[in-house]
Design a protein around this motif. Structure first.
Motif, short mmCIF file in Angstrom:
data_model
loop_
_atom_site.label_atom_id
_atom_site.label_comp_id
_atom_site.label_asym_id
_atom_site.label_seq_id
_atom_site.Cartn_x
_atom_site.Cartn_y
_atom_site.Cartn_z
N TYR A 14 0.82 -1.21 0.00
CA TYR A 14 0.00 0.00 0.00
C TYR A 14 0.85 1.27 0.00
N ALA A 15 2.04 1.19 0.59
CA ALA A 15 2.96 2.34 0.54
C ALA A 15 3.39 2.58 -0.91
N PHE A 16 3.60 1.48 -1.65
CA PHE A 16 3.97 1.59 -3.07
C PHE A 16 2.79 2.13 -3.90
N PHE A 17 1.59 1.59 -3.64
CA PHE A 17 0.40 2.08 -4.35
C PHE A 17 0.20 3.58 -4.08
N GLY A 18 0.42 3.97 -2.84
CA GLY A 18 0.28 5.39 -2.48
C GLY A 18 1.28 6.26 -3.20
N TRP A 19 2.51 5.76 -3.30
CA TRP A 19 3.55 6.49 -4.03
C TRP A 19 3.15 6.66 -5.50
N CYS A 20 2.65 5.59 -6.10
CA CYS A 20 2.19 5.65 -7.50
C CYS A 20 1.07 6.67 -7.65
N LEU A 21 0.16 6.70 -6.69
CA LEU A 21 -0.95 7.65 -6.73
C LEU A 21 -0.46 9.09 -6.65
N GLU A 22 0.48 9.34 -5.74
CA GLU A 22 1.04 10.69 -5.58
C GLU A 22 1.80 11.13 -6.82
N PHE A 38 7.87 10.97 1.04
CA PHE A 38 8.69 11.48 2.14
C PHE A 38 10.09 10.87 2.07
N LEU A 39 10.18 9.61 1.62
CA LEU A 39 11.46 8.92 1.50
C LEU A 39 11.91 8.88 0.05
N ASN A 40 13.15 8.39 -0.16
CA ASN A 40 13.69 8.33 -1.52
C ASN A 40 13.09 7.20 -2.34
N GLY A 41 12.83 6.07 -1.68
CA GLY A 41 12.31 4.90 -2.38
C GLY A 41 10.88 5.09 -2.85
N PRO A 42 10.41 4.17 -3.69
CA PRO A 42 9.04 4.28 -4.24
C PRO A 42 7.99 3.80 -3.23
N TYR A 43 7.86 4.51 -2.14
CA TYR A 43 6.85 4.15 -1.15
C TYR A 43 6.54 5.37 -0.28
N CYS A 44 5.27 5.50 0.09
CA CYS A 44 4.82 6.57 0.99
C CYS A 44 4.29 5.90 2.26
N ILE A 150 15.82 -8.45 3.36
CA ILE A 150 16.50 -7.61 2.37
C ILE A 150 15.91 -6.20 2.34
N ILE A 151 14.57 -6.13 2.33
CA ILE A 151 13.89 -4.84 2.14
C ILE A 151 13.87 -3.98 3.40
N ALA A 152 13.64 -4.59 4.56
CA ALA A 152 13.49 -3.83 5.81
C ALA A 152 14.69 -2.93 6.11
N PRO A 153 15.95 -3.44 6.05
CA PRO A 153 17.10 -2.56 6.31
C PRO A 153 17.20 -1.40 5.33
N GLU A 154 16.79 -1.64 4.08
CA GLU A 154 16.84 -0.57 3.07
C GLU A 154 15.88 0.55 3.44
N ILE A 155 14.68 0.19 3.92
CA ILE A 155 13.70 1.20 4.30
C ILE A 155 14.17 1.96 5.53
N ILE A 156 14.72 1.23 6.51
CA ILE A 156 15.23 1.88 7.73
C ILE A 156 16.36 2.84 7.38
#
Length: 267
Positions: A14-22, A38-44, A150-156
């Motif tokens: 849903y963070a990715f879907f939100g990013w796409c929407l924005e 808010f972040l660099n990656g494709p997620y809100c 893999i993904i969690a440390p990248e987001i942090i």
């Protein structure tokens, strides 16, 4: 009851879907790609948390469309209100501003977007979430855990890097505000006719120019720190720096005008 494994995947999706929407909204609004997250990656993150809270809270009433819609409008408005308020208190910045919209509350929420969020939640709860549940359930558990590792440390890491960039961004805005404040003080003194000679006015102007130069050097020395992230934040949320720059330009124009008038009068 949602477990941590499901929570993580619902949040990411849903963070990715939100990013796409924005991004889509900004592309339609401004005709170009803007990473509005808010972040660099494709997620809100606000969408990730928001949809999970909405789907779980409104699950008992999802059989009645009208009640579901009203509940969605109220809940999303409340979430957006407290999120906007919290972000401004934490970072001393307003990340979005609806003050130009009708029926807004302190610029944090407005009627138009609250109604739109209600429609979006109807679609999410009744159409999208059942598909997401099915998709997540089909991810092999071992493979899913590996992806999380893999993904969690990248987001942090993204969050830490972004917060550091915001700190430097705030310093740069503070320098602009300091320059503007100094100009306002000099402008007020000039308007009060404190300086009685042309030489006195010119001396004060030279002192101001010297201090302004030092502040600008300090301002530009911050450009190299987290420059990529700061530039992205400035593009995504232009209002954060716009107010300070606008105030600076106004004070500079007023000061130049007053100094010129005083010099001409003394001549």
């Amino acid at each position: 009851m949602i477990n941590i494994y499901e929570f993580f995947y619902y949040f990411i999706i849903y963070a990715f879907f939100g990013w796409c929407l924005e991004v889509t909204y900004q592309a339609v609004e401004h005709g170009k790609f803007i990473n509005r997250g808010f972040l660099n990656g494709p997620y809100c993150p606000i969408y990730g948390f928001g949809v999970i809270i909405v789907t779980k809270t409104l699950e008992p009433i999802d059989g009645n469309l009208l009640i579901l819609y009203i509940g969605s409008v109220l809940l999303t408005s409340f979430l957006e209100l407290i999120t906007g308020f919290a972000l401004e208190r934490i970072f001393k910045m307003k990340w979005w501003d609806y003050t130009q919209e009708k029926f807004n509350i302190k610029g944090y929420i407005c009627l138009k977007f609250s109604l739109l969020w209600g429609i979006a939640c109807l679609i999410a709860v009744r159409l999208i979430h059942p598909l997401v549940i099915e998709f997540v359930s089909k991810i092999p558990h071992t493979f899913g855990v590996i992806l999380i590792i893999i993904i969690a440390p990248e987001i942090i890491g993204d969050m830490i890097f972004t917060v550091l960039a915001i700190i430097h961004f705030k310093k740069r805005v503070a320098i602009l505000e300091e320059i503007s404040t100094d100009m306002k003080k000099i402008s007020d003194k000039t308007g009060e006719r404190i300086f009685e000679t042309v030489e006195g006015i010119r001396t004060q102007k030279e002192k101001f120019d010297e201090k302004r130069l030092l502040l600008y050097k300090k301002y530009h020395s911050n450009l190299s720190k987290h420059s990529f992230n700061i530039k992205r934040i400035e593009k995504a949320f232009p209002q954060l720096k716009l107010d300070a720059e606008r105030s600076l330009k106004i004070q500079l124009a007023e000061l130049k005008e007053k100094l010129s008038e005083r010099i001409e009068r003394k001549k």
